[in-house]
Write a protein that holds these residues in place. Structure first.
Motif, short mmCIF file in Angstrom:
data_model
loop_
_atom_site.label_atom_id
_atom_site.label_comp_id
_atom_site.label_asym_id
_atom_site.label_seq_id
_atom_site.Cartn_x
_atom_site.Cartn_y
_atom_site.Cartn_z
N LYS A 1 -12.18 -3.36 -3.50
CA LYS A 1 -11.87 -4.31 -4.89
C LYS A 1 -10.78 -5.50 -5.45
CE LYS A 1 -15.07 -2.51 -7.98
NZ LYS A 1 -15.35 -1.62 -9.04
N VAL A 2 -10.03 -4.32 -4.63
CA VAL A 2 -8.73 -5.91 -5.58
C VAL A 2 -8.01 -6.31 -4.14
CG1 VAL A 2 -8.51 -3.78 -7.59
CG2 VAL A 2 -7.35 -3.07 -5.29
N SER A 3 -8.81 -5.86 -3.38
CA SER A 3 -8.60 -6.96 -2.18
C SER A 3 -7.76 -5.82 -0.75
CB SER A 3 -7.32 -8.33 -2.24
OG SER A 3 -8.84 -8.85 -2.55
N ILE A 4 -7.44 -5.01 -1.18
CA ILE A 4 -6.39 -4.25 0.17
C ILE A 4 -7.95 -3.34 1.18
CG2 ILE A 4 -5.71 -2.26 -0.08
CD1 ILE A 4 -3.93 -4.04 -1.21
N GLY A 5 -7.15 -4.16 2.22
CA GLY A 5 -8.34 -3.63 3.25
C GLY A 5 -8.04 -2.45 3.97
N GLU A 6 -8.72 -2.21 5.13
CA GLU A 6 -8.15 -1.07 6.01
C GLU A 6 -6.85 -0.95 6.17
OE1 GLU A 6 -10.35 2.48 8.36
OE2 GLU A 6 -11.56 0.39 8.21
N GLU A 7 -6.12 -1.17 6.30
CA GLU A 7 -4.58 -1.13 7.68
C GLU A 7 -4.30 -1.53 6.24
OE1 GLU A 7 -1.73 -3.89 9.99
OE2 GLU A 7 -3.92 -4.77 9.57
N GLU A 8 -4.27 -1.71 5.21
CA GLU A 8 -3.01 -1.89 4.35
C GLU A 8 -3.26 -0.53 3.53
OE1 GLU A 8 -4.87 -4.73 4.44
OE2 GLU A 8 -3.56 -6.59 4.38
N SER A 9 -4.61 0.49 3.71
CA SER A 9 -4.49 1.13 3.16
C SER A 9 -4.53 2.51 3.52
CB SER A 9 -6.38 1.23 3.04
OG SER A 9 -7.18 2.28 3.90
N ASN A 10 -3.58 2.60 4.32
CA ASN A 10 -3.19 3.32 5.41
C ASN A 10 -2.11 3.72 5.13
OD1 ASN A 10 -5.95 5.26 6.22
ND2 ASN A 10 -6.45 3.19 7.19
N ARG A 11 -1.39 2.82 5.21
CA ARG A 11 0.73 2.21 5.04
C ARG A 11 0.64 3.11 4.16
NH1 ARG A 11 0.59 -3.94 5.73
NH2 ARG A 11 0.11 -4.63 8.22
N ARG A 12 2.22 3.69 4.37
CA ARG A 12 2.77 3.84 2.88
C ARG A 12 3.14 3.30 2.22
NH1 ARG A 12 6.96 9.16 4.68
NH2 ARG A 12 5.12 10.29 5.44
N ILE A 13 3.23 3.66 0.81
CA ILE A 13 3.48 2.90 -0.44
C ILE A 13 4.49 1.75 -0.41
CG2 ILE A 13 4.19 2.43 -2.86
CD1 ILE A 13 1.42 2.79 -2.51
N LEU A 14 5.40 1.98 0.07
CA LEU A 14 6.89 1.45 0.39
C LEU A 14 6.64 0.55 1.40
CD1 LEU A 14 10.02 4.29 0.20
CD2 LEU A 14 8.73 2.53 -1.85
#
Length: 212
Positions: free
Chosen positions: A125-138
């Motif tokens: 909904k806020v334009s974060i895809g699956e690849e980014e979703s599995n990255r650590r925050i930093l």
């Protein structure tokens, strides 16, 4: 219809000290974005602390759907009725984006049929895809971290979103993108969005501006 109201609210840090806020009466409705502006030291962040139940008014009342929030369970209030977005994001750096959202869902105590699926839907909904979703925050940019923070705040499906300088650390283009998300949440999903900001651009994009 008014969902949150400040009724002649005043606040001082000590009984005999100068009031940071004095006789503030604001009304907030669903379906609108509100900007709270004012010079430094005028009590903007203090006001957000009062709205989020982290502090209590010295005088006056804060009403949620007509009920004084002082009589509510503040933990439940913060984990069910409102979502808070911090300027510094306050995400857990050792967790991935989706894990941050799921953790918030766990803390809320609400029941979900499929937490991971729901968390992913919020991130999308806020334009974060699956690849980014599995990255650590930093491993994410500042703009992406802010989007994750918004998704986390939405995880309890709150009627009200409170945001403290949510675009303060972002470039102008990312600021526009984040504001567009807030506007869509208000206008399309009937959320009440309250933003404390120094930004003239953010204030100009809001539906209503309250100045302290």
């Amino acid at each position: 219809m008014c969902v949150l109201e400040l009724n002649n609210v005043s606040y001082s840090y000590e009984k005999k000290s100068k009031e940071v806020l004095k006789d503030i009466s604001f009304q907030f409705e669903k379906g609108k974005v509100y900007a709270i502006t004012g010079k430094s030291g005028r009590g903007k962040t203090t006001l957000l602390s009062l709205l989020s139940g982290l502090a209590s008014p010295t005088k006056g009342k804060i009403l949620l759907d007509g009920k004084d929030i002082s009589g509510l369970d503040h933990y439940r209030y913060r984990s069910h009725d409102i979502g808070v977005i911090f300027q510094s994001f306050n995400l857990l750096p050792k967790l991935t984006a989706i894990e941050n959202v799921i953790l918030s869902m766990d803390i809320s105590g609400k029941k979900y049929n499929n937490k991971k699926k729901t968390a992913m839907e919020l991130l999308e909904k806020v334009s974060i895809g699956e690849e980014e979703s599995n990255r650590r925050i930093l491993k994410l940019s500042g703009g992406q971290q802010q989007r994750v923070a918004i998704a986390r705040a939405l995880s309890c499906n709150p009627a009200i979103l409170l945001a403290d300088e949510p675009t303060g650390n972002l470039d102008s283009e990312t600021q526009k993108d984040i504001m567009q998300i807030f506007l869509e949440l208000a206008h399309k999903e009937n959320c009440c969005v309250i933003i404390v900001t120094h930004s003239n651009e953010v204030a100009e994009s809001a539906d209503v501006v309250y100045k302290l």
